[in-house]
Enzyme design. Structure first.
Site, short mmCIF file in Angstrom:
data_model
loop_
_atom_site.label_atom_id
_atom_site.label_comp_id
_atom_site.label_asym_id
_atom_site.label_seq_id
_atom_site.Cartn_x
_atom_site.Cartn_y
_atom_site.Cartn_z
N HIS A 1 -28.68 -29.90 7.25
CA HIS A 1 -27.68 -30.95 7.09
C HIS A 1 -26.29 -30.41 7.37
CE1 HIS A 1 -26.06 -29.66 3.09
NE2 HIS A 1 -27.27 -29.17 2.92
N ASP B 1 -23.58 -32.53 6.31
CA ASP B 1 -22.69 -33.13 5.31
C ASP B 1 -22.43 -32.15 4.19
OD1 ASP B 1 -25.44 -33.53 4.50
OD2 ASP B 1 -24.73 -34.90 2.95
N GLU C 1 -27.74 -35.32 3.08
CA GLU C 1 -28.49 -34.50 2.13
C GLU C 1 -27.76 -34.40 0.80
OE1 GLU C 1 -30.22 -31.08 0.02
OE2 GLU C 1 -28.13 -31.36 0.59
N GLU C 2 -26.43 -34.33 0.85
CA GLU C 2 -25.65 -34.19 -0.38
C GLU C 2 -25.38 -35.53 -1.06
OE1 GLU C 2 -25.30 -31.43 -1.55
OE2 GLU C 2 -24.89 -29.89 -0.03
N HIS D 1 -20.86 -24.99 -3.03
CA HIS D 1 -20.26 -26.05 -3.83
C HIS D 1 -19.08 -25.56 -4.67
CE1 HIS D 1 -23.97 -28.95 -3.73
NE2 HIS D 1 -23.80 -28.32 -2.59
#
Length: 381
Positions: A69, A71, A135-136, A353
């Site tokens: 992903h 994103d 995905e997030e 993150h």
């Protein structure tokens, strides 16, 4: 000329692709892959951007798949960052930026390995990349949408590698051969509101909910098995919304989340939760309701050819034999597992993150080298 995965990572990080924004990341990948002969198709659904790219013949029985992903999660407090979150700046051997670890570096490493393979030593087979922008986020129109489209189009992967960060300390120390499932249960207890001085005239849902939550928290769901740790239940909310100290509220809400191994299914756990709720309702006379939400079922790809191939490549490049693990949260592998065998392997993930998210720059070409070994071995078989 070989493809530089570090430069590709930099370019991807500079794309502000915070879910659900595409940010130019998939356009960049499509341009790079198309130039190498990949047939690229945007598989957007409900405003979510996704990319499908295939080199080689559709339906070839020897098709290696990759899922990832582009994103990323929001920046958070931008003032807390010491580097531009989308600047892809480098310092002291680290490349900084949102998504640098999770997981633009992994996407770049695999894309670079795949481009080099098909342009330098074209294999007898096909390579597919499925890259999502969801995905997030809710994950309803990302990898799921790509897999739905693939089924309609007669596209298929024989196996799939998901490039999520999987290593806890050093590159090569862990791969994921499965994941726990996740189910949340939302309870509402309904009683009769009243004055705390006259509790006999009310029916207190708070005490009943506390009894249910205590019962659930004390339960031992299982002891685990050869590939999974014991399932766990965590209480995430307990609330009445009642600001008064002299009022017994009419209702109370609580939420629990269960991360479960393959001893259970979400249906079996929902049935168990319902039984516990019904028992407390009968014991207390308080009415209960429950709804559930499933993020994914538990699954396992048994150790075998795919995990062995990844382990050999990782050991050759790092000197480390990866541990086979099912720990951690959910990933899009929970969707891919219904399509083909799937294993996850990627970089060290402890910076993902975070503020000042970063990846050790030297690890990106090393990951590309691992992926390249996997591809060469697969097509040499």
């Amino acid at each position: 000329m070989t493809t530089d995965p570090v430069e590709l990572t930099r370019r991807l990080v500079r794309c502000p692709s915070v879910t659900p924004e595409e940010g130019g990341a998939l356009e960049l990948l499509a341009a790079e892959l198309s130039a190498a002969g990949f047939a690229c198709t945007r598989v957007d659904r409900n405003g979510t951007a996704n990319l499908f790219a295939r080199w080689g013949a559709r339906g070839h029985p020897k098709t290696f798949g990759f899922n990832g992903h582009t994103d990323v999660v929001p920046v958070g407090d931008a003032a807390a960052w010491t580097m531009d979150p989308f600047g892809a700046e480098e310092a002291d051997g680290w490349l900084y930026g949102r998504g640098a670890t999770d997981m633009k570096s992994g996407v770049a490493a695999f894309a670079a390995a795949a481009i080099d393979l098909v342009t330098e030593t074209p294999p007898d087979g096909a390579v597919i990349l499925t890259i999502t922008g969801d995905e997030e986020g809710p994950a309803k129109d990302g990898t799921v949408a790509i897999l739905d489209w693939m089924k309609d189009q007669g596209e298929a992967m024989a196996l799939c590698l998901v490039g999520e960060p999987t290593c806890p300390k050093r590159l090569g120390d862990m791969m994921k051969i499965g994941r726990r499932g996740s189910v949340s249960a939302f309870f509402t207890a309904t009683g009769i509101q009243g004055h705390v001085a006259y509790p006999h005239k009310a029916a207190n849902p708070v005490a009943a909910m506390a009894k249910l939550i205590d019962r659930l928290s004390a339960a031992v769901l299982d002891e685990g098995n050869d590939h999974f740790d014991p399932s766990t239940l965590a209480v995430t909310t307990f609330d009445t919304g009642n600001p008064a100290t002299n009022v017994i509220p009419a209702s109370c809400r609580a939420t629990v989340n269960i991360r479960f191994n393959d001893i259970h299914t979400s249906d079996s756990l929902a049935a168990w939760l319902g039984e516990q709720m019904a028992e407390v309702a009968a014991e207390t006379g308080i009415g209960f309701d429950m709804t559930t939400a499933v993020s994914g079922e538990s699954f396992l790809t048994p150790p075998g050819p795919l995990s062995d191939m990844i382990a050999r490549a990782a050991e050759a490049e790092t000197g480390i034999v990866p541990e086979l693990s099912t720990s951690g949260g959910t990933s899009d592998a929970r969707f891919v597992k219904d399509h083909c065998p799937v294993v996850e392997f990627g970089l060290v993930g402890h910076r993902m993150h975070q503020v000042d998210e970063r990846v050790e720059t030297a690890q990106i070409p090393k990951l590309k080298a691992i992926y390249a070994r996997i591809l060469r071995e697969y097509f040499a078989q």
